[in-house]
Design a protein around this motif. Sequence first.
Motif, mmCIF file in Angstrom:
data_model
loop_
_atom_site.group_PDB
_atom_site.id
_atom_site.type_symbol
_atom_site.label_atom_id
_atom_site.label_comp_id
_atom_site.label_asym_id
_atom_site.label_seq_id
_atom_site.Cartn_x
_atom_site.Cartn_y
_atom_site.Cartn_z
ATOM 1 N N VAL A 4 4.227 4.364 -2.841
ATOM 2 C CA VAL A 4 4.088 5.422 -3.846
ATOM 3 C C VAL A 4 5.434 6.051 -4.173
ATOM 4 O O VAL A 4 5.810 6.203 -5.336
ATOM 5 N N GLY A 51 0.119 2.670 -6.572
ATOM 6 C CA GLY A 51 0.297 3.874 -5.764
ATOM 7 C C GLY A 51 0.307 5.133 -6.610
ATOM 8 O O GLY A 51 -0.398 6.105 -6.326
ATOM 9 N N GLN A 52 1.090 5.118 -7.685
ATOM 10 C CA GLN A 52 1.186 6.277 -8.566
ATOM 11 C C GLN A 52 -0.168 6.594 -9.191
ATOM 12 O O GLN A 52 -0.583 7.743 -9.274
ATOM 13 N N LEU A 53 -0.859 5.518 -9.594
ATOM 14 C CA LEU A 53 -2.187 5.686 -10.187
ATOM 15 C C LEU A 53 -3.112 6.383 -9.191
ATOM 16 O O LEU A 53 -3.852 7.308 -9.536
ATOM 17 N N LEU A 54 -3.020 5.951 -7.928
ATOM 18 C CA LEU A 54 -3.897 6.515 -6.902
ATOM 19 C C LEU A 54 -3.600 8.003 -6.689
ATOM 20 O O LEU A 54 -4.520 8.825 -6.646
ATOM 21 N N VAL A 55 -2.313 8.357 -6.604
ATOM 22 C CA VAL A 55 -1.966 9.763 -6.379
ATOM 23 C C VAL A 55 -2.429 10.629 -7.552
ATOM 24 O O VAL A 55 -3.052 11.676 -7.368
ATOM 25 N N VAL A 106 0.803 -1.216 0.000
ATOM 26 C CA VAL A 106 0.000 0.000 0.000
ATOM 27 C C VAL A 106 0.842 1.277 0.000
ATOM 28 O O VAL A 106 0.477 2.281 -0.581
#
Lengths: 312, 301, 528
Positions: free
Chosen positions: A252, A264-268, A249
């Motif tokens: 990132v 992680g990058q996608l989420l940010v 999790v």
Amino acid sequence: MLIQRLSLGLLTLFVVSVIIFLAVSMLPGDAAQAMLGQAATEETVEALRKRMGLDQPPYIRYFTWLGGILQGDFGTSIANGREISELLGGRFVNTIHLAVFAAVISVPLALILGLLAALYRNSIYDRSVNVVTLSSISTPEFFVAYILILLVSVKLGWFPSLANVSPDTPFAERLYKTFLPAMTLTLVVVAHMMRMTRAAIINLLASPYIEMAALKGINRRRIITHHALPNAWAPIVNVIVLNLAYLIVGVVVVEVVFVYPGLGQLLVDSVQRRDLPVVQACCLIFAATYVLLNLIADILSILTNPRLLHPK
Amino acid sequence: MTEPESQFESVDAMPPPPRRDEGRLAVAWRELKKAPFSAKIGLIIIVTYIFVALFAPVIAPYGESEIIGPQFELAEKAPPFGTDHLGRDMFTRLIYGARNTVGIALVTTVFAFMLGGTLGILAATLGGWMDQLVSRTVDVLMAIPALIFAMLLLTIFGTSVVNLIIIIGVLDSTRVFRIARAVSLNVVVMDFIESARLRGEGLGWITLREILPNIMPPLVAEFGLRFCFVFLTISALSFLGLGIQPPTADWGSMVRDTSTLITYGELVPLLPAAAIAILTIGVNFVVDWFLHKTSGLKDEH
Amino acid sequence: MSNLDKLTQELRAGRLSRRDFLQAATALGFGAVAPALLTTAHAMPKRGGKLTAGIGHGSTTDSLDPGSYENDFTIGGAFARFNYLTEIDNEDNLVGELAESWESPDAITWTFQLRKGVEYHNGMTMVAQDVVNSFNHHRHADSTSAAKPIVDPIVDIKADGDHVVVFTLEAGNADFPFLVSDYHIPILPTVDGQLDWMSGVGTGPYVLQSYDPGVRMTFTRNPNYWKEGRAHFDEGEMITIADVGARTNALTTGEIEMMDRCDIKTLHLLQRNSNVVVGETSGTGHYTIPMRTKVAPFDDNNIRMALKYGLDREAMLQTVLGGHGTVGNDHPIGRGQRYHASDLEQRTYDPDKAKHYLKQAGLDSIEVDLSAADAAFSGAVDAAQLYKEHAAKAGITINVKRVPADGYWSDVWNNDNHGWCFSYWGGRPTEDWMFTTAYAEGAEWNESDWSHARFNELLKAARSELDENKRRDMYVEMQTLCSNEGGAVVPVFNNYIHAKSTKVAHADSMATNWANDGQRYMERWWFN
């Protein structure tokens, strides 16, 4: 009991989705405006708001989304209209790959280092392992990554500084490319697990039954592996699970530095663009992973402590 | 074993409470003199940091955000460490960094432990719906990626220092809760707790006198690490563009601001990183000493 | 040798003519070797190789829809795959691309003659109806396209046969051929009556192989490319590398051959690397600090002038940009642009003049709030701190208010609640475009909410004026008005800085309309 835990897990996921929905809705700035950036005009923002369904009240949007999820439809990204399941699939595999790679190295390493440190506590070995792991854990992970890149990639040229894998990268090359990120993560998580192992075992060494075993003349190594370790599992397993969850999790920053296409990058990115369906999908995956790991930790804690199995 | 008999009689009173007539200072001093070398180093480090943090404006040669020359001036021209990316004195920033970073990290960690520790012990002792309620809430909070959650909350509420402390503290307390609850559960099923219950002792007494001393060691070990995780969280947040506001000097952001230099083998970014690492090592040396003392094991070397 | 290196770089960056270069090199004592250096800088393009570019922009939320392009990754990708009606070439001249020529009797009706026999990557032939459809993609009522402000004044587009397109504008615009070079409006094929933007097919130098938003885009050379002397690489790849440290590492280890957006703070260290060449172009991108001219105290021009004189631009240029840029003169027109007012006196830091203007406003000192976030540009908060220090000497107290970066453009910028804040403009290639977007009365992005009757009158007149000299006079007057009465402090113009492996070569001059040779590096550069 398992059924109860699983349904609790589902409840957790539901609450998580509500919290994320609320949090994203509360972010400052208009979602349509954030999507269009500085290049937005009143007209285009209005058109996008309509397309995003922002002209509807929040609870309707939430239930529309929930209805989709219940039918197994994650929906499409607002930003670029791609199917979310397709968007997430490859990245999820990447995230798991890196987490497993790092865990396979770090968990056994931490346990062995921790056991040895407890066995030879206060020795030079104990002290130096402590200093090394403490320094590595107290350094920001992007900085650990930069140092590793400088030494191993720029100076020695052994491993690439970019871990830009694609779905068709063969497994061996994947391992090669992800070696540095995995090493970075290992350095970051190993100290925590190792110190908890050491602390939990030392804490038990004063117990009467260990004393008894020592009086009986059983050697120290055997005492630790056969008598102390089984009873020290509960805190150790907990810390291992926390760190495993972190590996999935919380990476990132490592993803950014090594240009690794993980979740992680996608989420940010999606948070910044207020791409709610994608944020929700990512968070649900993370939450599900976490719930699952937790369940495993609880089961392991119970299995390793007979007293918990039969409470008086 | 320093006091083998007491070990067998009851596990609850370790270390033995200092006798009143001796004076606490004297006891502390005696313990300190007996402390191993590493613990002394650790204590010296901590005291130095506290001193620097308290007297930062007196020690520092320049103002916290004062620009004294061009960017990245070499150490020879602006001793002892040169200037940072805006031309501010690196040494001054490091000193002020101690004040801001250590202060924030300490407050955050103590807050997280008070909250997480208390709830953890209570959940383990009381069990039932209280345990369920808190555990499930914590599950939900932990199930949301911490960094992302912190990012969302900081964006919503703004990145003031108080918000930073509360948000990181609450998120961290969930981790503390888990460990506190897990180790307490192991203790709660022990016979001496059972007997205390049969004796009719109250919840407060059981928690403070029976459980807390027995779960202290793993908690303290956790404290040593949680403390430095706060720096890391702040620095990761500053990597993502949040974190402590400039021009306030904090080591996490300082590492971030100068980190590209390491690409060229320059050592400036190592300074704030080293400041964090040395403090972490110092704190954990002291933690180890405490761990060792409370374990009741005699020093074998 | 470092002076000569610098000269050579200046020459390559197009900031130095070849004659200036020779003179300067001779002055340095390199007269004999200088002509040889010139020839190396002037090598013939070669075909082959695969260029891997590390780009700082690019997000997982990017899309192939040309109306949504807004960052350097999507722009670079567009120029690698597509052609436009017109092109800004590497010497900053407007030339035809898919349009061979154009004409207009009155600047209202524009007739474009299209190039014949140009094929798309999918084998179809480009016709006039495609141009109509490509523009209409941005024009329909619920379009979210960023090109909407450009296409809105178009009243009608008609295809006249297969090779002529006629545009009718609502009012005259002499710059229209410039506007259609905008990266949002590539000419795309029409499949089954629908404009096909989903497949990424165009007529450009490279054929799209794969695209993973926020990760990478790969191309192969278009074997049928119609343009001579362009598209030299066999293959191309763009990778999003958001972290500047990671980008620099990848360039150093040779994993990429080119990176954009170098770290200004460590640029001098990067330049030490003998395998790397740093390239710089001074473009139209600039920082602004707009004051809301209808909000007190900024409604008084004396206050605005006091603030304009209270800033040390030179110091801000050095600190925030490390000197990689030029100082601004409180108007948005760059030095490289056609009608730049080069005779207008450069405004400098002058606390006395600032005090003088304060006195004119009937004040001895003043306190103002300045909102800043690094969302405006990296270093905006630092810049605000600097400004505060400078202005203090003129009796002006600036309270720096740091605001959240997230939501900056919707909540802070262009908002009466924040009378004074920071902003950034990527710049527009024409004076009219820039002024119309950000300084015209009633314009949505008129960030200083400025309305000046003479300025607006000139703007309208200059737009449809076809006489070069008259037009120049009008734009110079507008820049002067902007500088002396406008609402925005324009402290600096930033340079575009990229770095590339010494293996990569390009023509002597690079376009300055966008970064990286007008973002056409894939098409224009080659391996030597």
